[in-house]
Scaffold this active site. Structure first.
Site, PDB file in Angstrom:
ATOM      1  N   ARG A 256      22.277  -3.493  -8.948  1.00 52.15           N
ATOM      2  CA  ARG A 256      23.209  -4.163  -8.027  1.00 52.15           C
ATOM      3  C   ARG A 256      24.635  -4.009  -8.550  1.00 52.15           C
ATOM      4  O   ARG A 256      24.849  -3.395  -9.595  1.00 52.15           O
ATOM      5  CB  ARG A 256      22.841  -5.633  -7.832  1.00 52.15           C
ATOM      6  CG  ARG A 256      22.733  -6.415  -9.100  1.00 52.15           C
ATOM      7  CD  ARG A 256      22.039  -7.770  -8.843  1.00 52.15           C
ATOM      8  NE  ARG A 256      21.359  -8.225 -10.026  1.00 52.15           N
ATOM      9  CZ  ARG A 256      21.943  -8.832 -11.050  1.00 52.15           C
ATOM     10  NH1 ARG A 256      23.230  -9.098 -11.003  1.00 52.15           N
ATOM     11  NH2 ARG A 256      21.252  -9.197 -12.108  1.00 52.15           N
TER      12      ARG A 256
ATOM     13  N   TYR B  19      32.510 -12.449 -24.596  1.00 49.12           N
ATOM     14  CA  TYR B  19      32.627 -11.362 -23.611  1.00 49.12           C
ATOM     15  C   TYR B  19      33.861 -10.492 -23.916  1.00 49.12           C
ATOM     16  O   TYR B  19      33.781  -9.252 -23.937  1.00 49.12           O
ATOM     17  CB  TYR B  19      32.729 -11.986 -22.218  1.00 49.12           C
ATOM     18  CG  TYR B  19      32.789 -11.007 -21.072  1.00 49.12           C
ATOM     19  CD1 TYR B  19      31.637 -10.364 -20.616  1.00 49.12           C
ATOM     20  CD2 TYR B  19      33.984 -10.750 -20.409  1.00 49.12           C
ATOM     21  CE1 TYR B  19      31.692  -9.476 -19.541  1.00 49.12           C
ATOM     22  CE2 TYR B  19      34.049  -9.872 -19.335  1.00 49.12           C
ATOM     23  CZ  TYR B  19      32.896  -9.240 -18.907  1.00 49.12           C
ATOM     24  OH  TYR B  19      32.961  -8.362 -17.847  1.00 49.12           O
TER      25      TYR B  19
ATOM     26  N   LYS C 144      33.970  -6.520 -24.912  1.00 46.74           N
ATOM     27  CA  LYS C 144      34.670  -5.543 -24.071  1.00 46.74           C
ATOM     28  C   LYS C 144      35.807  -4.849 -24.829  1.00 46.74           C
ATOM     29  O   LYS C 144      36.084  -3.676 -24.609  1.00 46.74           O
ATOM     30  CB  LYS C 144      35.189  -6.225 -22.798  1.00 46.74           C
ATOM     31  CG  LYS C 144      34.074  -6.747 -21.873  1.00 46.74           C
ATOM     32  CD  LYS C 144      33.215  -5.600 -21.362  1.00 46.74           C
ATOM     33  CE  LYS C 144      32.145  -6.034 -20.389  1.00 46.74           C
ATOM     34  NZ  LYS C 144      31.300  -4.907 -19.955  1.00 46.74           N
TER      35      LYS C 144
HETATM   36  P1  NAP Z   1      26.024  -7.711 -11.961  1.00 49.10           P
HETATM   37  O1  NAP Z   1      26.298  -7.775 -10.492  1.00 49.10           O
HETATM   38  O2  NAP Z   1      25.621  -8.941 -12.683  1.00 49.10           O
HETATM   39  O3  NAP Z   1      24.942  -6.541 -12.223  1.00 49.10           O
HETATM   40  C1  NAP Z   1      24.525  -6.278 -13.527  1.00 49.10           C
HETATM   41  C2  NAP Z   1      23.488  -5.165 -13.544  1.00 49.10           C
HETATM   42  O4  NAP Z   1      23.155  -4.908 -14.919  1.00 49.10           O
HETATM   43  C3  NAP Z   1      22.197  -5.524 -12.844  1.00 49.10           C
HETATM   44  O5  NAP Z   1      21.626  -4.354 -12.288  1.00 49.10           O
HETATM   45  C4  NAP Z   1      21.310  -6.016 -14.010  1.00 49.10           C
HETATM   46  O6  NAP Z   1      19.923  -5.848 -13.735  1.00 49.10           O
HETATM   47  C5  NAP Z   1      21.760  -5.094 -15.133  1.00 49.10           C
HETATM   48  N1  NAP Z   1      21.558  -5.669 -16.458  1.00 49.10           N
HETATM   49  C6  NAP Z   1      21.983  -6.864 -16.938  1.00 49.10           C
HETATM   50  N2  NAP Z   1      21.591  -7.019 -18.198  1.00 49.10           N
HETATM   51  C7  NAP Z   1      20.893  -5.893 -18.533  1.00 49.10           C
HETATM   52  C8  NAP Z   1      20.237  -5.452 -19.709  1.00 49.10           C
HETATM   53  N3  NAP Z   1      20.191  -6.206 -20.816  1.00 49.10           N
HETATM   54  N4  NAP Z   1      19.640  -4.247 -19.693  1.00 49.10           N
HETATM   55  C9  NAP Z   1      19.674  -3.461 -18.590  1.00 49.10           C
HETATM   56  N5  NAP Z   1      20.276  -3.823 -17.460  1.00 49.10           N
HETATM   57  C10 NAP Z   1      20.884  -5.030 -17.423  1.00 49.10           C
HETATM   58  O7  NAP Z   1      27.314  -7.182 -12.758  1.00 49.10           O
HETATM   59  P2  NAP Z   1      28.619  -6.389 -12.229  1.00 49.10           P
HETATM   60  O8  NAP Z   1      29.609  -7.375 -11.767  1.00 49.10           O
HETATM   61  O9  NAP Z   1      28.218  -5.269 -11.354  1.00 49.10           O
HETATM   62  O10 NAP Z   1      29.188  -5.826 -13.621  1.00 49.10           O
HETATM   63  C11 NAP Z   1      28.853  -4.529 -14.110  1.00 49.10           C
HETATM   64  C12 NAP Z   1      29.685  -4.246 -15.353  1.00 49.10           C
HETATM   65  O11 NAP Z   1      31.068  -4.340 -15.023  1.00 49.10           O
HETATM   66  C13 NAP Z   1      29.473  -5.255 -16.495  1.00 49.10           C
HETATM   67  O12 NAP Z   1      29.514  -4.581 -17.722  1.00 49.10           O
HETATM   68  C14 NAP Z   1      30.639  -6.187 -16.356  1.00 49.10           C
HETATM   69  O13 NAP Z   1      30.959  -6.809 -17.587  1.00 49.10           O
HETATM   70  C15 NAP Z   1      31.717  -5.244 -15.898  1.00 49.10           C
HETATM   71  N6  NAP Z   1      32.824  -5.891 -15.208  1.00 49.10           N
HETATM   72  C16 NAP Z   1      32.616  -6.565 -14.052  1.00 49.10           C
HETATM   73  C17 NAP Z   1      33.694  -7.164 -13.423  1.00 49.10           C
HETATM   74  C18 NAP Z   1      33.556  -7.924 -12.129  1.00 49.10           C
HETATM   75  O14 NAP Z   1      34.570  -8.502 -11.685  1.00 49.10           O
HETATM   76  N7  NAP Z   1      32.406  -7.953 -11.485  1.00 49.10           N
HETATM   77  C19 NAP Z   1      34.971  -7.084 -13.987  1.00 49.10           C
HETATM   78  C20 NAP Z   1      35.134  -6.386 -15.170  1.00 49.10           C
HETATM   79  C21 NAP Z   1      34.050  -5.777 -15.773  1.00 49.10           C
HETATM   80  P3  NAP Z   1      18.833  -6.997 -14.084  1.00 49.10           P
HETATM   81  O15 NAP Z   1      19.151  -8.162 -13.215  1.00 49.10           O
HETATM   82  O16 NAP Z   1      17.506  -6.377 -13.806  1.00 49.10           O
HETATM   83  O17 NAP Z   1      19.052  -7.309 -15.535  1.00 49.10           O
END
Ligand code: NAP
Length: 249
Positions: free
Chosen positions: A16, A156, A160
């Site tokens: 996702r 976090y 990062k």
């Molecule tokens: P998200 O919607 O929570 O999705 C996270 C994804 O990672 C899910 O598919 C989850 O699958 C998987 N995941 C989590 N823990 C895992 C593990 N230990 N091993 C393998 N897969 C794992 O997160 P997102 O917002 O898309 O964020 C993605 C990345 O972007 C992250 O690194 C986050 O820190 C970074 N980021 C996000 C934002 C933002 O505003 N959203 C901003 C800056 C950086 P499961 O549920 O099966 O674990």
């Protein structure tokens, strides 16, 4: 001409949010896509089917990003199937927010293990093959929080920021072999991770964003396509922001 035609990519955490958007754009652009997840097996099947519809090979692996042996097994399987690995997007990440006074050792360790140690694991597992190929692109999804810090997110932010230092070191270590490594620092992107942010905090984030809206996962994925492709062959060691102008260097 597709930008990633025939390339073999691994994207961690792609059931996702941002990871899923990257997986879809990669498949659209002709890459064979392997992806991981920790627990969302149902979603993984959906993603596999959606990606395969683009006529590429897609495979989801249940593998905790913070488990070195599991990650090594995934990378070994990809190399056994395709004979190469061209792009790794380290995207899997979690938060475990708390004020420092209340932060437990477990909250600290889990976030560092999942967000930072995981990057060491995939890199170590793939590097020998990339060195032999004399090509490869690592794309590490950091955050504006890793650059600026954020109250309540010391674990976090440390994970990062650690990714950024790791990526720059990697870029220096393997650049002479044609391997590139870059970090992306997304700002506020609309996913389940940010769904949890309270309305008031959300408003204050938006005030500081010149484009006055959250970003979409696909807008981060577009940069991942560029960095994985041969359109970016002279770009390495950089931190590229996708944040609507939140941070201006
Ligand atoms: P998200 O919607 O929570 O999705 C996270 C994804 O990672 C899910 O598919 C989850 O699958 C998987 N995941 C989590 N823990 C895992 C593990 N230990 N091993 C393998 N897969 C794992 O997160 P997102 O917002 O898309 O964020 C993605 C990345 O972007 C992250 O690194 C986050 O820190 C970074 N980021 C996000 C934002 C933002 O505003 N959203 C901003 C800056 C950086 P499961 O549920 O099966 O674990």
């Amino acid at each position: 001409m597709k930008l990633l035609e025939g390339k073999v990519a691994l994207i961690t955490g792609a059931t996702r949010g941002i990871g899923r958007a990257i997986a879809e754009k990669y498949a659209q652009q002709g890459a064979h896509v392997a992806f991981t997840y920790r627990s969302s097996a149902g979603l993984a099947e959906e993603v596999e089917a959606a990606l395969s519809a683009y006529g590429i090979t897609a495979k989801g692996y249940q593998a905790d990003a913070g488990n070195m042996a599991a990650v090594q097994a995934v990378v070994d399987d990809i190399i056994a199937r395709h004979g190469r690995i061209d792009i790794i997007v380290n995207n899997a990440g979690i938060t475990g927010d708390n004020l420092l006074l209340r932060m437990s050792e477990e909250q600290w360790n889990t976030v560092i293990q999942t967000n930072l140690n995981s990057v060491f694991f995939t890199t170590k597992a793939a590097l020998k093959t990339m060195l032999k190929q004399r090509s490869g692109s690592f794309i590490n999804i950091s955050s504006v929080v890793g650059v600026q810090g954020n109250a309540g997110q010391a674990n976090y932010a440390a994970s990062k920021a650690g990714m950024i230092g790791f990526t720059k070191s990697l870029a220096k270590e393997v650049g002479s072999r044609g391997i590139r490594a870059n970090s992306i620092a997304p700002g506020f992107i609309a996913t389940e991770m940010t769904d949890a942010i309270p309305e008031k905090e959300l408003e204050s984030w938006l005030t500081g964003i010149p484009l006055k809206r959250p970003g979409q996962p696909s807008e981060v994925a577009d940069l991942c396509v560029f960095l994985g492709s041969d359109m970016s062959t002279y770009i390495t060691g950089q931190v590229l922001n996708v944040d609507g102008g939140m941070i201006m260097a």
